[in-house]
Design a protein around this motif. Structure first.
Motif, PDB file in Angstrom:
ATOM      1  N   GLY A 142       0.790  -1.222   0.000  1.00 33.46           N
ATOM      2  CA  GLY A 142       0.000   0.000   0.000  1.00 33.46           C
ATOM      3  C   GLY A 142       0.821   1.270   0.000  1.00 33.46           C
ATOM      4  O   GLY A 142       1.818   1.390  -0.700  1.00 33.46           O
ATOM      5  N   VAL A 143       0.400   2.225   0.817  1.00 35.38           N
ATOM      6  CA  VAL A 143       1.042   3.544   0.806  1.00 35.38           C
ATOM      7  C   VAL A 143       2.489   3.486   1.293  1.00 35.38           C
ATOM      8  O   VAL A 143       3.304   4.338   0.918  1.00 35.38           O
ATOM      9  CB  VAL A 143       0.244   4.563   1.651  1.00 35.38           C
ATOM     10  CG1 VAL A 143      -1.084   4.886   0.990  1.00 35.38           C
ATOM     11  CG2 VAL A 143       0.044   4.066   3.072  1.00 35.38           C
ATOM     12  N   LYS A 144       2.850   2.499   2.095  1.00 32.25           N
ATOM     13  CA  LYS A 144       4.236   2.411   2.551  1.00 32.25           C
ATOM     14  C   LYS A 144       5.172   2.122   1.378  1.00 32.25           C
ATOM     15  O   LYS A 144       6.310   2.610   1.342  1.00 32.25           O
ATOM     16  CB  LYS A 144       4.376   1.347   3.641  1.00 32.25           C
ATOM     17  CG  LYS A 144       3.708   1.752   4.952  1.00 32.25           C
ATOM     18  CD  LYS A 144       3.922   0.728   6.054  1.00 32.25           C
ATOM     19  CE  LYS A 144       3.266   1.179   7.358  1.00 32.25           C
ATOM     20  NZ  LYS A 144       3.449   0.210   8.457  1.00 32.25           N
ATOM     21  N   MET A 145       4.688   1.342   0.417  1.00 34.94           N
ATOM     22  CA  MET A 145       5.480   1.105  -0.783  1.00 34.94           C
ATOM     23  C   MET A 145       5.644   2.402  -1.575  1.00 34.94           C
ATOM     24  O   MET A 145       6.717   2.696  -2.108  1.00 34.94           O
ATOM     25  CB  MET A 145       4.809   0.034  -1.647  1.00 34.94           C
ATOM     26  CG  MET A 145       5.563  -0.309  -2.932  1.00 34.94           C
ATOM     27  SD  MET A 145       5.029   0.700  -4.341  1.00 34.94           S
ATOM     28  CE  MET A 145       3.374   0.045  -4.585  1.00 34.94           C
ATOM     29  N   LEU A 146       4.584   3.215  -1.626  1.00 37.28           N
ATOM     30  CA  LEU A 146       4.668   4.492  -2.331  1.00 37.28           C
ATOM     31  C   LEU A 146       5.633   5.443  -1.627  1.00 37.28           C
ATOM     32  O   LEU A 146       6.380   6.180  -2.271  1.00 37.28           O
ATOM     33  CB  LEU A 146       3.278   5.130  -2.431  1.00 37.28           C
ATOM     34  CG  LEU A 146       2.196   4.333  -3.164  1.00 37.28           C
ATOM     35  CD1 LEU A 146       0.920   5.153  -3.277  1.00 37.28           C
ATOM     36  CD2 LEU A 146       2.667   3.903  -4.540  1.00 37.28           C
ATOM     37  N   ILE A 147       5.610   5.436  -0.296  1.00 36.55           N
ATOM     38  CA  ILE A 147       6.539   6.273   0.467  1.00 36.55           C
ATOM     39  C   ILE A 147       7.983   5.865   0.179  1.00 36.55           C
ATOM     40  O   ILE A 147       8.861   6.710  -0.037  1.00 36.55           O
ATOM     41  CB  ILE A 147       6.238   6.185   1.974  1.00 36.55           C
ATOM     42  CG1 ILE A 147       4.890   6.849   2.279  1.00 36.55           C
ATOM     43  CG2 ILE A 147       7.345   6.830   2.802  1.00 36.55           C
ATOM     44  CD1 ILE A 147       4.391   6.620   3.692  1.00 36.55           C
ATOM     45  N   SER A 148       8.245   4.563   0.155  1.00 37.58           N
ATOM     46  CA  SER A 148       9.585   4.078  -0.163  1.00 37.58           C
ATOM     47  C   SER A 148      10.006   4.530  -1.556  1.00 37.58           C
ATOM     48  O   SER A 148      11.146   4.973  -1.766  1.00 37.58           O
ATOM     49  CB  SER A 148       9.623   2.544  -0.087  1.00 37.58           C
ATOM     50  OG  SER A 148       9.386   2.095   1.229  1.00 37.58           O
ATOM     51  N   GLU A 149       9.093   4.404  -2.496  1.00 39.31           N
ATOM     52  CA  GLU A 149       9.376   4.809  -3.883  1.00 39.31           C
ATOM     53  C   GLU A 149       9.686   6.301  -3.958  1.00 39.31           C
ATOM     54  O   GLU A 149      10.628   6.728  -4.637  1.00 39.31           O
ATOM     55  CB  GLU A 149       8.162   4.484  -4.752  1.00 39.31           C
ATOM     56  CG  GLU A 149       8.417   4.579  -6.249  1.00 39.31           C
ATOM     57  CD  GLU A 149       9.145   3.375  -6.792  1.00 39.31           C
ATOM     58  OE1 GLU A 149      10.271   3.567  -7.301  1.00 39.31           O
ATOM     59  OE2 GLU A 149       8.598   2.263  -6.722  1.00 39.31           O
ATOM     60  N   LEU A 150       8.902   7.087  -3.261  1.00 34.99           N
ATOM     61  CA  LEU A 150       9.078   8.537  -3.281  1.00 34.99           C
ATOM     62  C   LEU A 150      10.400   8.945  -2.632  1.00 34.99           C
ATOM     63  O   LEU A 150      11.212   9.669  -3.235  1.00 34.99           O
ATOM     64  CB  LEU A 150       7.911   9.211  -2.552  1.00 34.99           C
ATOM     65  CG  LEU A 150       7.993  10.728  -2.387  1.00 34.99           C
ATOM     66  CD1 LEU A 150       7.897  11.428  -3.730  1.00 34.99           C
ATOM     67  CD2 LEU A 150       6.892  11.224  -1.451  1.00 34.99           C
ATOM     68  N   LEU A 151      10.634   8.508  -1.403  1.00 34.79           N
ATOM     69  CA  LEU A 151      11.852   8.883  -0.692  1.00 34.79           C
ATOM     70  C   LEU A 151      13.094   8.371  -1.414  1.00 34.79           C
ATOM     71  O   LEU A 151      14.083   9.106  -1.576  1.00 34.79           O
ATOM     72  CB  LEU A 151      11.818   8.347   0.741  1.00 34.79           C
ATOM     73  CG  LEU A 151      10.740   8.902   1.669  1.00 34.79           C
ATOM     74  CD1 LEU A 151      10.836   8.259   3.043  1.00 34.79           C
ATOM     75  CD2 LEU A 151      10.840  10.419   1.784  1.00 34.79           C
ATOM     76  N   GLY A 152      13.055   7.119  -1.845  1.00 35.30           N
ATOM     77  CA  GLY A 152      14.207   6.543  -2.534  1.00 35.30           C
ATOM     78  C   GLY A 152      14.548   7.304  -3.802  1.00 35.30           C
ATOM     79  O   GLY A 152      15.718   7.595  -4.078  1.00 35.30           O
TER      80      GLY A 152
ATOM     81  N   LEU B  68      -4.740   9.417  -4.417  1.00 38.93           N
ATOM     82  CA  LEU B  68      -3.376   9.806  -4.772  1.00 38.93           C
ATOM     83  C   LEU B  68      -2.445   8.601  -4.843  1.00 38.93           C
ATOM     84  O   LEU B  68      -2.272   7.871  -3.865  1.00 38.93           O
ATOM     85  CB  LEU B  68      -2.845  10.804  -3.740  1.00 38.93           C
ATOM     86  CG  LEU B  68      -1.648  11.652  -4.143  1.00 38.93           C
ATOM     87  CD1 LEU B  68      -1.993  12.550  -5.330  1.00 38.93           C
ATOM     88  CD2 LEU B  68      -1.202  12.505  -2.963  1.00 38.93           C
ATOM     89  N   ASN B  69      -1.837   8.419  -6.014  1.00 37.56           N
ATOM     90  CA  ASN B  69      -0.879   7.347  -6.251  1.00 37.56           C
ATOM     91  C   ASN B  69       0.439   7.974  -6.716  1.00 37.56           C
ATOM     92  O   ASN B  69       0.603   9.187  -6.645  1.00 37.56           O
ATOM     93  CB  ASN B  69      -1.436   6.379  -7.291  1.00 37.56           C
ATOM     94  CG  ASN B  69      -2.716   5.695  -6.828  1.00 37.56           C
ATOM     95  OD1 ASN B  69      -2.696   4.661  -6.201  1.00 37.56           O
ATOM     96  ND2 ASN B  69      -3.864   6.304  -7.141  1.00 37.56           N
ATOM     97  N   LEU B  70       1.358   7.148  -7.184  1.00 39.60           N
ATOM     98  CA  LEU B  70       2.650   7.667  -7.627  1.00 39.60           C
ATOM     99  C   LEU B  70       2.959   7.158  -9.023  1.00 39.60           C
ATOM    100  O   LEU B  70       2.656   6.001  -9.356  1.00 39.60           O
ATOM    101  CB  LEU B  70       3.761   7.228  -6.666  1.00 39.60           C
ATOM    102  CG  LEU B  70       5.121   7.895  -6.861  1.00 39.60           C
ATOM    103  CD1 LEU B  70       5.053   9.375  -6.466  1.00 39.60           C
ATOM    104  CD2 LEU B  70       6.195   7.193  -6.040  1.00 39.60           C
TER     105      LEU B  70
END
Length: 259
Positions: free
Chosen positions: A46-56, A98-100
């Motif tokens: 979920g959103v934790k994967m998106l957070i990882s993608e964004l920060l990384g 909101l997605n990425l």
């Protein structure tokens, strides 16, 4: 410091699923006329994967590495209702909001381990993955593309694995990174200490705070914790600062793994 905010794009057409990705990303047309690889909040972690993608992705760019443009992708509630595949329909249903997305690099080639990478760039990539604890840049799954004679990084969703347990975060920040032994670029990473010095010169607390501030509040409303979005951002920032201050720990392990 304030980073350039990510653009917002609305998906106009779902083109096709990219089934080589475990979280079932998709190629889609945006309302700006470009194609994007969309990572959905309704998939996997979920959103934790998106957070990882964004920060990384944002940290990689600060290190001078190439990442396709990241954008926030809006998915309307009615989008995907006519999709015939039930699995995809459910994914789209649970991904409204909101997605990425990453700008689609047309005709890019998947990086193959036989492709030689310059030592400085390889070292910065290995350092990055140790820093963000990215377990997914291996010979089996390189998560890199060769486009216009340059190397591009994709898919940082398997990073920051500490946030799936959300326990003893200071210890997680000071941890080593055993998975570095499997990193596809480790053989070329002969300048790890230079990469570490460079990272310390560009990743100030101010820069890291500006990166963490980009996490949408909508992605920080977790059912399993009582912390507010502001408190969660603060924890991510402290993790990044603490890990940077203790980079000598994972740097030594990476150097030893090359022997």
């Amino acid at each position: 410091m304030s980073l350039q905010p990510l653009r917002h794009v609305t998906v106009m057409r779902y083109v096709l699923p990219l089934r080589e990705g475990g979280s079932l990303p998709a190629l889609a047309d945006g309302d700006d006329g470009f194609k994007y690889v969309v990572k959905f909040r309704g998939a996997g972690h979920g959103v934790k994967m998106l957070i990882s993608e964004l920060l990384g992705g944002l940290i990689a760019k600060e290190l001078g590495l190439r990442v396709p443009e990241l954008v926030f992708i809006h998915l309307d509630e009615d989008f995907g209702r006519t999709e015939a595949d039930e699995e995809i329909q459910d994914l789209l249903k649970f991904s409204k909001g909101l997605n990425l997305g990453l700008h689609y690099l047309s005709s890019a080639l998947t990086y193959e381990p036989k492709m030689v990478v310059e030592a400085g760039e390889a070292s910065r990539i290995v350092w990055l993955d140790c820093y963000i604890t990215n377990i997914d840049r291996t010979f089996k799954n390189t998560n890199m593309l060769w486009w216009k004679q340059q190397l591009w990084l994709i898919d940082h969703g398997a990073s920051f694995y500490f946030h799936h347990s959300w326990q003893n975060i200071p210890k997680a920040a000071r941890s080593v990174f055993p998975y570095v032994k499997d990193h596809v670029l480790l053989p070329y990473a002969t300048e790890l200490h230079k990469a570490d010095a460079f990272a310390h010169s560009v990743l100030s607390r101010e820069v890291l705070a500006a990166i963490v501030e980009q996490i949408p509040s909508d992605w920080l409303l977790w059912e399993d914790v009582e912390s507010s979005p502001e408190q969660l951002r603060a924890i991510y920032l402290e993790f990044l600062v603490e890990r940077l201050e203790n980079s000598h720990l994972f740097l030594k392990q990476a150097s030893d793994a090359r022997v």
